[in-house]
Design a protein around this motif. Structure first.
Motif, mmCIF file in Angstrom:
data_model
loop_
_atom_site.group_PDB
_atom_site.id
_atom_site.type_symbol
_atom_site.label_atom_id
_atom_site.label_comp_id
_atom_site.label_asym_id
_atom_site.label_seq_id
_atom_site.Cartn_x
_atom_site.Cartn_y
_atom_site.Cartn_z
ATOM 1 N N PRO A 71 0.792 -1.238 0.000
ATOM 2 C CA PRO A 71 0.000 0.000 0.000
ATOM 3 C C PRO A 71 0.820 1.281 0.000
ATOM 4 O O PRO A 71 0.438 2.277 -0.634
ATOM 5 C CB PRO A 71 -0.837 -0.133 1.276
ATOM 6 C CG PRO A 71 -1.033 -1.609 1.424
ATOM 7 C CD PRO A 71 0.265 -2.208 0.983
ATOM 8 N N GLU A 72 1.968 1.276 0.683
ATOM 9 C CA GLU A 72 2.780 2.491 0.768
ATOM 10 C C GLU A 72 3.316 2.936 -0.600
ATOM 11 O O GLU A 72 3.713 4.093 -0.766
ATOM 12 C CB GLU A 72 3.964 2.263 1.721
ATOM 13 C CG GLU A 72 3.573 2.104 3.181
ATOM 14 C CD GLU A 72 3.180 0.662 3.534
ATOM 15 O OE1 GLU A 72 3.050 0.366 4.735
ATOM 16 O OE2 GLU A 72 3.000 -0.153 2.601
ATOM 17 N N LYS A 94 -4.907 -9.432 0.871
ATOM 18 C CA LYS A 94 -5.080 -8.997 2.260
ATOM 19 C C LYS A 94 -5.127 -7.476 2.394
ATOM 20 O O LYS A 94 -5.699 -6.945 3.339
ATOM 21 C CB LYS A 94 -3.954 -9.562 3.140
ATOM 22 C CG LYS A 94 -2.574 -9.045 2.783
ATOM 23 C CD LYS A 94 -1.498 -9.728 3.626
ATOM 24 C CE LYS A 94 -0.111 -9.223 3.260
ATOM 25 N NZ LYS A 94 0.970 -9.923 4.037
ATOM 26 N N TYR A 95 -4.529 -6.756 1.444
ATOM 27 C CA TYR A 95 -4.499 -5.303 1.524
ATOM 28 C C TYR A 95 -5.822 -4.654 1.109
ATOM 29 O O TYR A 95 -6.065 -3.483 1.416
ATOM 30 C CB TYR A 95 -3.370 -4.739 0.661
ATOM 31 C CG TYR A 95 -1.989 -5.158 1.109
ATOM 32 C CD1 TYR A 95 -1.548 -4.885 2.406
ATOM 33 C CD2 TYR A 95 -1.116 -5.813 0.246
ATOM 34 C CE1 TYR A 95 -0.276 -5.260 2.827
ATOM 35 C CE2 TYR A 95 0.155 -6.196 0.652
ATOM 36 C CZ TYR A 95 0.562 -5.922 1.939
ATOM 37 O OH TYR A 95 1.817 -6.294 2.352
ATOM 38 N N ALA A 97 -8.687 -5.096 2.175
ATOM 39 C CA ALA A 97 -9.631 -4.887 3.279
ATOM 40 C C ALA A 97 -9.529 -3.479 3.864
ATOM 41 O O ALA A 97 -10.446 -3.022 4.556
ATOM 42 C CB ALA A 97 -9.377 -5.929 4.371
ATOM 43 N N ASP A 98 -8.430 -2.798 3.565
ATOM 44 C CA ASP A 98 -8.219 -1.459 4.104
ATOM 45 C C ASP A 98 -8.865 -0.417 3.181
ATOM 46 O O ASP A 98 -8.545 -0.362 1.984
ATOM 47 C CB ASP A 98 -6.720 -1.188 4.232
ATOM 48 C CG ASP A 98 -6.441 0.219 4.735
ATOM 49 O OD1 ASP A 98 -6.853 0.534 5.863
ATOM 50 O OD2 ASP A 98 -5.839 1.004 3.971
ATOM 51 N N PRO A 99 -9.753 0.436 3.686
ATOM 52 C CA PRO A 99 -10.448 1.433 2.856
ATOM 53 C C PRO A 99 -9.500 2.389 2.137
ATOM 54 O O PRO A 99 -9.733 2.768 0.994
ATOM 55 C CB PRO A 99 -11.334 2.177 3.865
ATOM 56 C CG PRO A 99 -11.524 1.211 4.987
ATOM 57 C CD PRO A 99 -10.244 0.439 5.080
ATOM 58 N N ASP A 100 -8.430 2.813 2.819
ATOM 59 C CA ASP A 100 -7.482 3.733 2.199
ATOM 60 C C ASP A 100 -6.766 3.086 1.011
ATOM 61 O O ASP A 100 -6.558 3.720 -0.025
ATOM 62 C CB ASP A 100 -6.447 4.209 3.220
ATOM 63 C CG ASP A 100 -7.054 5.108 4.289
ATOM 64 O OD1 ASP A 100 -8.120 5.703 4.011
ATOM 65 O OD2 ASP A 100 -6.474 5.208 5.379
ATOM 66 N N THR A 101 -6.397 1.808 1.183
ATOM 67 C CA THR A 101 -5.750 1.079 0.092
ATOM 68 C C THR A 101 -6.709 0.921 -1.079
ATOM 69 O O THR A 101 -6.334 1.102 -2.242
ATOM 70 C CB THR A 101 -5.281 -0.313 0.566
ATOM 71 O OG1 THR A 101 -4.329 -0.150 1.616
ATOM 72 C CG2 THR A 101 -4.659 -1.096 -0.575
#
Length: 405
Positions: A71-72, A94-95, A97-101
């Motif tokens: 993500p970074e 797996k990434y 699931a994060d809203p920002d990603t």
């Protein structure tokens, strides 16, 4: 990271064995180990700079470029140097699931960048993911081919391309091709397909070998032209190679005589080597040809600062000949008996010894996740940054040349 690590490339093949892309990674002992954000960032920045030209843009043409991401890195500055349509970021499920990603992925997709989903089970994957990705990694299970075929047939109706990993045998590649999958093949393309058909040199290849021997002996240009006139197709192809972007000539070469006047005999010899590799009437593997060109060019670039121009050109010939037996489908002994090569080239081909051997061995090691790269580079006093830059330059050069094959 760039000061101590070496780049490894893995070709992505379509069902016709054509190279449609590459994944780049840092060489590491454990290929399954998770790379750090720092190392992935360093790789992206380095590749982006090496493959970008302010005037020409992206230097690998229409090739896809796959890079592992976290993500970074979804907002990394290096991405701006890479064309969106050619760039595919590999992101683990797996990434998501994060809203920002997810928001960053959506933004990249709107800009035209590709996203390859890793770590997903195809049979249970929610359809919502299909709007967020362009590629989906799958693993072939040869023992369950029939049920897989049904699943993949359904996926063909979407715009998502399926990418097979760990394809280790030609029957597995053929199975992927039948399903319409693109495939990352590791070192499979260096393994000849089994064949019971007898392989012999055809008329064109025999003519090219005759020309190579004449060039080696600096035969009169009129004699060379007389041989070339026997096969108009050969003359046409030879001039196409010489005039390709890979040679960087300022004016177009119109004839064999013109080529010798402008270039001399030594560069002509290397183009005949390339022509020999593509003169098969039984067909050849496009990926193997491109690999041979990269290998030859990389060995040549590495030798340019260590030896004379003509010696470095011999390194290109050694690199091409190192895969010529597989390209032509005949034993290396027969290849070497067909033409008299300089002793140092033959020594490099047979034992990777002599002056040229270590350069050829290093170029070969860069094709695999080989831990020999470091020791070979050190023995030749070649730094990781210099080797990595040469690797990228050879890949760009080969892409230009292979495009006219």
């Amino acid at each position: 990271m760039i000061e101590e690590s070496f780049i490894v490339r893995e070709p992505l093949l379509d069902p016709k064995q054509r190279v449609i892309g590459f994944q780049f990674s840092w060489q590491q002992p454990d290929q399954n180990a998770e790379a750090s954000t720092e190392s992935l960032s360093a790789l992206l920045e380095f590749v982006a700079v090496q493959l970008h030209d302010d005037d020409k843009g992206f230097l690998l043409g229409d090739s896809l470029l796959f890079l592992e991401a976290v993500p970074e890195l979804l907002h990394a500055e290096g991405l701006k140097l890479l064309p969106a349509k050619n760039t595919v970021l590999i992101l683990h499920k797996k990434y998501f699931a994060d809203p920002d990603t997810l928001a960053a992925v959506t933004e990249l997709r709107q800009l035209g960048y590709g996203i390859c989903l890793r770590g997903a089970e195809v049979t249970t994957l929610e359809r919502a993911y299909f709007a967020q990705i362009t590629h989906l990694e799958v693993k072939l299970n040869a023992s369950n081919f029939a049920s897989q075929a049904k699943v993949y047939a359904t996926l063909k109706q979407s715009t998502v391309r399926m990418v097979a990993r760990n394809v280790l045998a030609w029957p597995d590649f053929d199975a992927c091709s039948a399903l319409g999958l693109d495939s990352f093949v590791g070192k499979l393309h260096l393994t000849p397909r089994p064949s019971t058909a007898p392989k012999t040199l055809n008329t064109s290849q025999t003519t090219i070998l005759q020309l190579m021997e004449m060039v080696r002996k600096n035969a009169d240009i009129q004699q060379l032209e007389a041989v070339v006139k026997r096969d108009a197709t050969l003359a046409y192809k030879l001039l196409r190679y010489i005039n390709s972007a890979g040679f960087g000539l300022r004016s177009e070469v119109q004839s064999l005589k013109h080529a010798v006047q402008m270039l001399g005999y030594s560069p002509l010899y290397r183009w005949l080597t390339l022509l020999l590799a593509t003169a098969s009437t039984s067909g050849y593997s496009p990926v193997l040809l491109e690999t041979a060109i990269v290998r030859g060019r990389l060995a040549e670039i590495l030798g340019q600062s260590k030896m004379s121009k003509s010696e470095a050109e011999n390194l290109f010939v050694a690199g091409m000949f190192s895969l010529l037996d597989r390209l032509l489908g005949i034993p290396m002994e027969e290849v070497l008996s067909s033409i008299q090569l300089p002793e140092v080239v033959t020594e490099a081909l047979i034992s990777r010894g002599g002056t040229y051997g270590p350069f050829l061995a290093l170029a070969e090691a860069c094709e695999l996740n080989s831990m020999l790269v470091g020791s070979l580079a050190e023995s030749l006093k070649i730094t990781p940054p210099d080797l990595n830059a040469a690797h990228m330059a050879a890949l760009v050069w080969a892409k230009n040349v292979a495009s006219v094959a």
